[in-house]
Scaffold this motif. Sequence first.
Motif, PDB file in Angstrom:
ATOM      1  N   UNK A   1       0.811  -1.218   0.000  1.00  0.00           N
ATOM      2  CA  UNK A   1       0.000   0.000   0.000  1.00  0.00           C
ATOM      3  C   UNK A   1       0.846   1.271   0.000  1.00  0.00           C
ATOM      4  N   UNK A   2       2.010   1.219   0.618  1.00  0.00           N
ATOM      5  CA  UNK A   2       2.814   2.436   0.777  1.00  0.00           C
ATOM      6  C   UNK A   2       4.275   2.145   0.457  1.00  0.00           C
ATOM      7  N   UNK A   3       4.588   1.830  -0.809  1.00  0.00           N
ATOM      8  CA  UNK A   3       5.976   1.508  -1.169  1.00  0.00           C
ATOM      9  C   UNK A   3       6.886   2.720  -1.025  1.00  0.00           C
ATOM     10  N   UNK A   4       8.174   2.465  -1.089  1.00  0.00           N
ATOM     11  CA  UNK A   4       9.136   3.540  -0.855  1.00  0.00           C
ATOM     12  C   UNK A   4      10.397   3.317  -1.678  1.00  0.00           C
ATOM     13  N   UNK A   5      11.137   4.382  -1.812  1.00  0.00           N
ATOM     14  CA  UNK A   5      12.533   4.270  -2.204  1.00  0.00           C
ATOM     15  C   UNK A   5      13.347   4.292  -0.922  1.00  0.00           C
ATOM     16  N   UNK A   6      14.089   3.242  -0.659  1.00  0.00           N
ATOM     17  CA  UNK A   6      14.960   3.193   0.517  1.00  0.00           C
ATOM     18  C   UNK A   6      16.328   3.742   0.142  1.00  0.00           C
ATOM     19  N   UNK A   7      16.649   4.896   0.732  1.00  0.00           N
ATOM     20  CA  UNK A   7      17.957   5.526   0.495  1.00  0.00           C
ATOM     21  C   UNK A   7      18.861   5.140   1.657  1.00  0.00           C
ATOM     22  N   UNK A   8      19.772   4.234   1.372  1.00  0.00           N
ATOM     23  CA  UNK A   8      20.667   3.706   2.407  1.00  0.00           C
ATOM     24  C   UNK A   8      22.010   4.404   2.294  1.00  0.00           C
TER      25      UNK A   8
ATOM     26  N   UNK B   1      20.263   2.932  -3.397  1.00  0.00           N
ATOM     27  CA  UNK B   1      18.829   3.191  -3.442  1.00  0.00           C
ATOM     28  C   UNK B   1      18.122   1.909  -3.880  1.00  0.00           C
ATOM     29  N   UNK B   2      17.140   1.483  -3.083  1.00  0.00           N
ATOM     30  CA  UNK B   2      16.390   0.262  -3.380  1.00  0.00           C
ATOM     31  C   UNK B   2      14.898   0.564  -3.380  1.00  0.00           C
ATOM     32  N   UNK B   3      14.120  -0.190  -4.159  1.00  0.00           N
ATOM     33  CA  UNK B   3      12.665  -0.139  -3.974  1.00  0.00           C
ATOM     34  C   UNK B   3      12.316  -0.868  -2.684  1.00  0.00           C
TER      35      UNK B   3
ATOM     36  N   UNK C   1      20.043   4.364  12.235  1.00  0.00           N
ATOM     37  CA  UNK C   1      18.837   5.173  12.407  1.00  0.00           C
ATOM     38  C   UNK C   1      18.052   5.198  11.103  1.00  0.00           C
ATOM     39  N   UNK C   2      16.761   5.454  11.221  1.00  0.00           N
ATOM     40  CA  UNK C   2      15.905   5.513  10.039  1.00  0.00           C
ATOM     41  C   UNK C   2      14.976   6.723  10.121  1.00  0.00           C
ATOM     42  N   UNK C   3      14.699   7.313   8.971  1.00  0.00           N
ATOM     43  CA  UNK C   3      13.677   8.343   8.845  1.00  0.00           C
ATOM     44  C   UNK C   3      12.741   7.879   7.740  1.00  0.00           C
ATOM     45  N   UNK C   4      11.517   7.528   8.086  1.00  0.00           N
ATOM     46  CA  UNK C   4      10.564   7.003   7.115  1.00  0.00           C
ATOM     47  C   UNK C   4       9.567   8.077   6.699  1.00  0.00           C
ATOM     48  N   UNK C   5       9.376   8.229   5.391  1.00  0.00           N
ATOM     49  CA  UNK C   5       8.437   9.201   4.865  1.00  0.00           C
ATOM     50  C   UNK C   5       6.996   8.774   5.090  1.00  0.00           C
TER      51      UNK C   5
END
Length: 301
Positions: free
Chosen positions: A7-14, A33-35, A100-104
């Motif tokens: 429902x809420x996919x993202x681009x994961x910027x590692x 960068x990963x889906x 650490x993570x910051x999720x949109x």
Amino acid sequence: MIYTITFNPALDYVVKVENFNLGHVNRSVGEKVYPGGKGINVSIVLNNLDVENKALGYIAGFTGVEIERSVRALGCLTDFIHLENGMSRINVKIKTDKESEINGGGPDITETDLKGLYNKLDALCEDDILVLAGSIPKSLPEDIYESIMKRLDGRGIRFIVDTTGKLLLNVLKYKPFLIKPNHHELGEVFNVEIKTQEEIILYSKKLIEMGAENVIISMAGDGAILVESNGGVTISGVPKGIVKNSVGAGDSMVAGFIAGYLNNKDIREGFKMGVATGSASAFSDGLATKEKVYSLLKEIK
């Protein structure tokens, strides 16, 4: 066909940073960068295991375009709904001495957008598998999983649900083919602290009594437990290896279970493959590959 919903996919910027200094300018020493998204992870790993599937869900904006492009570049089939407003989220994952993570937040999904998904799901038929995984965006009703399973109930579709809390409890009456909480999430469902394998088995059997057909409880480095509706219990350790990545290991276990089960419709073979696939992702920088999975499969006992 196997379908996954994100429902809420993202681009994961590692981004990797040495000696991260809060409040100052920091320079990265590595970026990828990963889906991202649980359903997308399941789709990618299934594809890596040569199991055809289709990823469903919602995307928006330039980030959504990149999510779709990158998922397709990995060989997956997609049928995402393109939202008119907003943009798919970016999750920033900082790898340093303390991760650490910051999720949109992601875009809003309207009632019209939801009807579009229902129209796609109405095409599912007997023996299809639908994977419902992850949390629900705030713009969607909290009972969305329940509504989907109610709509498709009675068609012979196998549901695999990987979520927690009320989202999980509310779908049990529709007899999901598999649910996969970890041992902490299992304790949260029943508001108890679980410390032993015997307690895991006890509370897993309660989930069976409430409707689940099969339950896999993952215990990270301590292995996993399968409890079947016929009363069977299988306990597995994990192969030896160095954990490099915890992101996507649970999703990989779901994908591995599906791949293993489809080989000969054997639940325990699916469980064994699931443990190997989850471990393969945990021991890799990215998601599990077929070669890594089969190299670990012979170590599962």
